[in-house]
Design an enzyme around this catalytic site. Structure first.
Site, PDB file in Angstrom:
ATOM      1  N   GLU A 156       0.654  -1.050   0.023  1.00 23.54           N
ATOM      2  CA  GLU A 156      -0.174   0.206   0.112  1.00 23.54           C
ATOM      3  C   GLU A 156       0.929   1.428   0.101  1.00 23.54           C
ATOM      4  OE1 GLU A 156      -4.015   2.021   2.620  1.00 23.54           O
ATOM      5  OE2 GLU A 156      -2.338   0.051   3.193  1.00 23.54           O
ATOM      6  N   LYS A 203      -9.307   3.809  -3.282  1.00 24.86           N
ATOM      7  CA  LYS A 203      -9.754   3.875  -1.357  1.00 24.86           C
ATOM      8  C   LYS A 203     -10.616   4.420  -1.038  1.00 24.86           C
ATOM      9  CE  LYS A 203      -8.322   1.774   3.229  1.00 24.86           C
ATOM     10  NZ  LYS A 203      -6.861   2.529   4.339  1.00 24.86           N
ATOM     11  N   CYS A 237      -6.029  -2.696   2.124  1.00 25.88           N
ATOM     12  CA  CYS A 237      -5.797  -2.149   4.455  1.00 25.88           C
ATOM     13  C   CYS A 237      -7.406  -3.014   4.469  1.00 25.88           C
ATOM     14  CB  CYS A 237      -5.295  -1.064   4.613  1.00 25.88           C
ATOM     15  SG  CYS A 237      -4.429  -1.148   6.031  1.00 25.88           S
TER      16      CYS A 237
END
Length: 346
Positions: free
Chosen positions: A44, A129, A163
């Site tokens: 990430e 995200k 995540c």
């Protein structure tokens, strides 16, 4: 049986230095390709690294210079950095999946983004995200449904979430319904609980899962980094240790077995050979978007449209295509100043 060799690269970035970190990506990708990897996954926001100050200090406390570095080193898509990443994928003949901090060319908001590059160097996919977690909301904006897509490859469909997005059941189901076979989960999450999450994802959709983290030791913060002595206060190190990011990379089979990892507190590239036929075998028991679903009871509606800041209209052009129309024919909810503009007045 055809096997896909994958590499999960747990490595350190050069904090807030795009050019130096891209050099690291080139070196690490070449090393993985030399071991026969056909798909190489990075952590990430690997380029240009995690804004670690959001967790080491009170938020918005003297972070101006650090955020400026982040914005100046963020990746514009498309742009020189994506050209370089595409060239890395092409030069090594591999699929490259990598987390970046993305900025619009003329914008100030940073997005937590994963990019997918094909072996010919083309940008094959991009995902932003959807919801930054906790203190992340002080540095990253929110993505929209337009990037919730899987990527078709010759060996199967590749996709995933970033995540804690992986804890969003509806986002997962939308991806599952697109037939994802290999799930990439770039993350900063640590500990055994996260490994259990990866195992659950693998078992839930009977797919292979690659969880890939960065590592960063306090000693790796560049000596010339602005206000270096304030970035990681001594009290933080005493309480949490010198590994600012300790890693937690693992590769998981569709039945939840750990094939490699977890790797922690070291740089390491995990290699695994995946038989993607095992995905079909596993789904004879459970296919959450197929025979183990009840669409007559449950339906998920997903808005996959992009959400730009503005949507431009040319009312003059619309009027020109309708000779009988006049400014008074504009919709009642059109702002008065817009009606005036359409009639040529100011």
């Amino acid at each position: 049986m055809t096997l896909l060799r994958v590499a999960a690269v747990q490595a350190s970035y050069v904090l807030m230095d795009q050019a130096a970190t891209l050099e690291r990506v080139a070196e690490l990708t070449a090393a993985a390709a030399a071991q026969g990897a056909q798909l190489v996954a990075f952590p990430e926001v690997f380029v240009p690294g995690t804004p670690i100050w959001i967790d080491t200090r009170p938020i918005w406390d003297g972070d101006e210079d650090w955020f400026r570095l982040l914005a100046e080193n963020a990746v514009v898509v498309p742009g020189p950095a994506t050209e370089r990443l595409g060239a890395i994928a092409r030069d090594n003949g591999i699929w490259l999946v990598i987390g970046v901090e993305e900025r619009e060319q003329h914008g100030g908001t940073i997005y937590n983004t994963v990019l997918y590059f094909s072996p010919d160097g083309a940008l094959a996919g991009r995902h932003r995200k959807l919801v930054p977690t906790g203190s992340e909301r002080t540095v990253w904006g929110m993505g929209d449904g337009s990037t919730l897509r899987v990527v078709d490859t010759p060996f199967g469909r590749v996709g995933g979430l970033i995540c804690w997005e992986n804890y969003m059941p509806l986002a997962r189901f939308h991806m599952y319904a697109q037939g994802v076979d290999l799930w990439i989960a770039p993350t900063l999450a640590i500990g055994d609980g996260w490994i259990a999450t990866l195992q659950h994802l693998a078992r839930e959709n009977r797919m292979f899962v690659i969880g890939v983290n960065p590592v960063l030791h306090a000693d790796q913060i560049p000596a010339a980094f602005p206000h270096r002595e304030q970035l990681v206060p001594p009290g933080y190190l005493e309480e949490n240790g010198a590994w600012l990011e300790e890693g937690n990379t693992a590769i998981i089979a569709p039945n939840g077995d750990i094939l490699a990892g977890p790797a922690r507190e070291k740089e390491d590239t995990l290699i695994a050979d995946l038989d993607l036929g095992a995905v079909l075998t596993g789904r004879r028991h459970i296919d959450p978007a197929g025979h183990y679903n009840r669409p007559d009871i449950f339906q998920l509606h997903v808005d996959t449209s992009a959400r730009p800041a503005i949507v431009e209209h040319s009312f003059a052009a619309e009027l020109a295509t309708s000779p009988a129309a006049s400014p008074g024919d504009l919709p009642n909810d059109t702002p008065l100043h817009t009606k005036a503009s359409a009639s040529g007045s100011s």
